[in-house]
Write an enzyme that holds these catalytic residues in place. Structure first.
Site, mmCIF file in Angstrom:
data_model
loop_
_atom_site.group_PDB
_atom_site.id
_atom_site.type_symbol
_atom_site.label_atom_id
_atom_site.label_comp_id
_atom_site.label_asym_id
_atom_site.label_seq_id
_atom_site.Cartn_x
_atom_site.Cartn_y
_atom_site.Cartn_z
ATOM 1 C CB SER A 1 -0.893 0.052 1.247
ATOM 2 O OG SER A 1 -1.932 -0.863 1.147
ATOM 3 C CB ALA B 1 1.432 -0.184 4.593
ATOM 4 C CB SER C 1 -0.621 -8.194 2.192
ATOM 5 O OG SER C 1 0.462 -7.466 2.732
HETATM 6 N N1 HPA Z 1 -3.366 -3.020 10.954
HETATM 7 C C1 HPA Z 1 -3.458 -3.798 9.865
HETATM 8 N N2 HPA Z 1 -2.969 -3.442 8.685
HETATM 9 C C2 HPA Z 1 -2.363 -2.254 8.597
HETATM 10 C C3 HPA Z 1 -2.245 -1.386 9.691
HETATM 11 C C4 HPA Z 1 -2.783 -1.784 10.934
HETATM 12 O O1 HPA Z 1 -2.709 -1.080 11.965
HETATM 13 N N3 HPA Z 1 -1.584 -0.284 9.268
HETATM 14 C C5 HPA Z 1 -1.314 -0.483 7.945
HETATM 15 N N4 HPA Z 1 -1.771 -1.671 7.531
#
Ligand code: HPA
Length: 291
Positions: A46, A129, A228
């Protein structure tokens, strides 16, 4: 229906034994665009699509041109495979990925990494991310993934096996390749970019976690949490790719601070730290130029 005549059906299970025929069709579709044989496959998470900017792109293949793949992906995901060179090394870059939370099956989520292997890649670099579970990991932290915990309740290798791709009961002791991780950490150090190590906990999403879930994941040994990567790593390792990866911590996990979580903030944090990760990845890849 797309150019190759194979309909995309959201959520259709793809059993391991079906993958070889599907990968053959995907390979043929790619080969209509390029003869490039990638050494390294890069999966961009992301907001990390900018990582591709350093690649001198030979050809960009939209997902919609590939049999059985959809054109559109999640917000922040471009939806194409880039073929080209990064610091002289032939690479394939998955810009945009398929997630369980979009309704994709486990077998579909892992097709891109299996395709990378089929096209000749030996190494996969998987980025994402993630939320921070470890209290030491502030937003903007880069975490080299040492291991993962698959809490999705899903698995891409359920069903009759494809022995031509990998074994029925693949070992996962070394799914996250230690030697590659050392090279990632060395590349980060050489770039002057701080990088920590930790365990990635994988849930399906699409909601972010509750504070109680974050406490549970911390107790289980997770350092970062996301939606992911784990299934892709399992399938890539099964298929013989050496796997390494980096989580970009975009926010503290739910409940660790008073803040609420939003996808907009996740993308903004990924955009801020993305260039640092891009430098590390480029230097890491450059190390394979002569090999
Ligand atoms: N949780 C799950 N997925 C994510 C988060 C999170 O806090 N931040 C970015 N992707």
């Amino acid at each position: 229906m797309n150019g190759a005549g194979e309909p995309f059906v959201l959520g259709r299970e793809i059993l391991p034994a079906e993958q070889p025929a599907r990968l053959a069709a995907l390979e043929a579709a790619v080969r209509a665009h390029t003869t490039l044989r990638p050494k390294i496959g890069l999966v961009l998470g992301s907001g990390l699509g900018g990582l591709a900017d350093a690649v001198s792109v030979e050809v960009a293949v939209p997902f919609g041109d590939l049999p059985g793949w959809p054109a559109a992906t999640a917000p922040g995901h471009a939806g194409r495979l880039l073929f080209g060179r990064l610091r002289g090394v032939p690479v394939v870059v998955q810009q945009g990925r398929f997630h369980l939370y979009e309704g994709h099956s486990a077998g579909f989520v892992v097709q891109p990494v299996l395709l990378m292997r089929r096209l000749g890649a030996e190494i996969a670099i998987i980025t994402n991310a993630a939320g921070g579970l470890n209290r030491d990991f502030a937003a903007g932290t880069l975490m080299a993934i040492t291991d993962h915990i698959n809490l999705t309740g899903r698995h891409p290798l359920i069903g009759p096996n494809a022995d031509a791709i990998g074994p029925r009961f693949p070992d996962m002791t070394t799914v996250w390749d230690e030697a590659l991780r050392e090279r990632l950490l060395a590349a980060a150090a050489a770039e002057g970019v701080p990088m920590v190590e930790g365990v990635y906990a994988c849930l399906t999403g699409p909601s972010y976690e509750t504070p109680a879930e974050v406490r549970m994941l911390r107790t289980l040994g997770g350092d970062a949490v996301g939606m992911s990567t784990a299934l892709e790593a399992v399938a890539a390792h099964w298929a013989g790719l050496r796997v390494c990866g980096v989580s970009l911590v975009t926010n503290p996990g739910a409940g660790l601070t008073a803040a609420q979580l939003s996808h907009t903030e996740v993308l903004a944090a990924a955009a801020e730290a993305g260039p640092r990760l891009a430098r590390v990845v480029a230097r890491f890849v450059a190390g394979f130029e002569a090999s």
